[in-house]
Write a protein that holds these residues in place. Structure first.
Motif, PDB file in Angstrom:
ATOM      1  N   PHE A 142     -10.204  -2.221 -19.070  1.00 26.30           N
ATOM      2  CA  PHE A 142     -10.787  -1.276 -18.116  1.00 26.30           C
ATOM      3  C   PHE A 142      -9.729  -0.695 -17.168  1.00 26.30           C
ATOM      4  O   PHE A 142      -9.991  -0.486 -15.991  1.00 26.30           O
ATOM      5  N   ASP A 143      -8.547  -0.417 -17.695  1.00 27.55           N
ATOM      6  CA  ASP A 143      -7.457   0.070 -16.848  1.00 27.55           C
ATOM      7  C   ASP A 143      -7.629   1.519 -16.397  1.00 27.55           C
ATOM      8  O   ASP A 143      -6.906   1.989 -15.526  1.00 27.55           O
ATOM      9  N   THR A 144      -8.613   2.245 -16.954  1.00 31.77           N
ATOM     10  CA  THR A 144      -8.939   3.578 -16.445  1.00 31.77           C
ATOM     11  C   THR A 144     -10.445   3.673 -16.206  1.00 31.77           C
ATOM     12  O   THR A 144     -11.234   2.963 -16.841  1.00 31.77           O
ATOM     13  N   LEU A 145     -10.824   4.557 -15.305  1.00 37.78           N
ATOM     14  CA  LEU A 145     -12.242   4.765 -15.011  1.00 37.78           C
ATOM     15  C   LEU A 145     -12.978   5.254 -16.261  1.00 37.78           C
ATOM     16  O   LEU A 145     -14.117   4.850 -16.519  1.00 37.78           O
ATOM     17  N   GLN A 146     -12.323   6.100 -17.048  1.00 38.34           N
ATOM     18  CA  GLN A 146     -12.952   6.630 -18.246  1.00 38.34           C
ATOM     19  C   GLN A 146     -13.296   5.518 -19.228  1.00 38.34           C
ATOM     20  O   GLN A 146     -14.354   5.549 -19.861  1.00 38.34           O
ATOM     21  N   LYS A 147     -12.433   4.513 -19.351  1.00 37.89           N
ATOM     22  CA  LYS A 147     -12.698   3.397 -20.269  1.00 37.89           C
ATOM     23  C   LYS A 147     -13.903   2.583 -19.798  1.00 37.89           C
ATOM     24  O   LYS A 147     -14.685   2.105 -20.619  1.00 37.89           O
ATOM     25  N   ILE A 148     -14.038   2.428 -18.500  1.00 31.30           N
ATOM     26  CA  ILE A 148     -15.196   1.709 -17.957  1.00 31.30           C
ATOM     27  C   ILE A 148     -16.477   2.463 -18.301  1.00 31.30           C
ATOM     28  O   ILE A 148     -17.442   1.888 -18.808  1.00 31.30           O
ATOM     29  N   VAL A 149     -16.477   3.765 -18.034  1.00 32.80           N
ATOM     30  CA  VAL A 149     -17.669   4.579 -18.284  1.00 32.80           C
ATOM     31  C   VAL A 149     -18.004   4.592 -19.774  1.00 32.80           C
ATOM     32  O   VAL A 149     -19.172   4.385 -20.162  1.00 32.80           O
ATOM     33  N   LEU A 150     -17.011   4.813 -20.622  1.00 31.55           N
ATOM     34  CA  LEU A 150     -17.259   4.831 -22.072  1.00 31.55           C
ATOM     35  C   LEU A 150     -17.796   3.490 -22.566  1.00 31.55           C
ATOM     36  O   LEU A 150     -18.697   3.454 -23.401  1.00 31.55           O
ATOM     37  N   HIS A 151     -17.251   2.414 -22.045  1.00 28.43           N
ATOM     38  CA  HIS A 151     -17.740   1.080 -22.419  1.00 28.43           C
ATOM     39  C   HIS A 151     -19.220   0.926 -22.042  1.00 28.43           C
ATOM     40  O   HIS A 151     -20.019   0.453 -22.850  1.00 28.43           O
ATOM     41  N   GLU A 152     -19.560   1.327 -20.824  1.00 30.37           N
ATOM     42  CA  GLU A 152     -20.952   1.189 -20.371  1.00 30.37           C
ATOM     43  C   GLU A 152     -21.883   2.133 -21.126  1.00 30.37           C
ATOM     44  O   GLU A 152     -23.022   1.770 -21.420  1.00 30.37           O
ATOM     45  N   VAL A 153     -21.421   3.332 -21.446  1.00 27.42           N
ATOM     46  CA  VAL A 153     -22.232   4.271 -22.225  1.00 27.42           C
ATOM     47  C   VAL A 153     -22.500   3.675 -23.609  1.00 27.42           C
ATOM     48  O   VAL A 153     -23.647   3.651 -24.086  1.00 27.42           O
ATOM     49  N   ASN A 154     -21.453   3.180 -24.263  1.00 23.72           N
ATOM     50  CA  ASN A 154     -21.594   2.599 -25.605  1.00 23.72           C
ATOM     51  C   ASN A 154     -22.457   1.343 -25.607  1.00 23.72           C
ATOM     52  O   ASN A 154     -23.145   1.065 -26.588  1.00 23.72           O
ATOM     53  N   ALA A 155     -22.424   0.596 -24.507  1.00 25.07           N
ATOM     54  CA  ALA A 155     -23.236  -0.620 -24.388  1.00 25.07           C
ATOM     55  C   ALA A 155     -24.660  -0.314 -23.933  1.00 25.07           C
ATOM     56  O   ALA A 155     -25.510  -1.194 -23.885  1.00 25.07           O
ATOM     57  N   GLY A 156     -24.913   0.951 -23.598  1.00 29.61           N
ATOM     58  CA  GLY A 156     -26.250   1.354 -23.164  1.00 29.61           C
ATOM     59  C   GLY A 156     -26.613   0.915 -21.757  1.00 29.61           C
ATOM     60  O   GLY A 156     -27.791   0.826 -21.425  1.00 29.61           O
TER      61      GLY A 156
END
Length: 125
Positions: free
Chosen positions: A71-85
């Motif tokens: 989660f070293d970037t904000l985008q990775k956090i958001v994409l992870h949460e989007v993909n995890a629903g």
């Protein structure tokens, strides 16, 4: 009341990563650096804003510290949460980022009003 505050950590100093986006740690440090500004603006008037602001920073930080490399970037956090629903789940880091962005935009608007000469805090708000 006029005050001068020099921030050690600034958003403008954050170096965007070409493909990956905004570095989480630097972004959070810049957000934390704004908290004393809210105290200077008015500890009573800005107390709810500060509480909301700090709460959202903490939510993003809690997600970040679970895996700083992933989660070293904000985008990775958001994409992870989007993909995890879970991006739209209450208290998600994505929701916290949305509200933090709104808080920053509000603060910028307020400070712009003050900079442009508005002396009445209620009017500037």
């Amino acid at each position: 009341q006029f005050f001068l505050l020099v921030l050690d950590t600034r958003f403008s100093d954050i170096e965007l990563r070409e493909e990956e986006g905004i570095p989480t740690e630097e972004f959070l440090e810049s957000c934390y650096a704004i908290v004393p500004v809210l105290d200077k603006l008015g500890p009573t008037v800005f107390a709810p804003v500060k509480m909301d602001f700090v709460g959202n920073i903490k939510k993003i930080n809690q997600k970040f510290i679970t895996n700083k490399e992933e989660f070293d970037t904000l985008q990775k956090i958001v994409l992870h949460e989007v993909n995890a629903g879970v991006a739209q789940v209450r208290n998600s880091a994505t929701e916290a980022l949305l509200w933090l962005k709104r808080g920053l935009k509000f603060l910028k608007g307020f400070l712009t009003e003050v900079k442009n000469g508005e002396k009445n805090i209620q009017t500037a708000l």
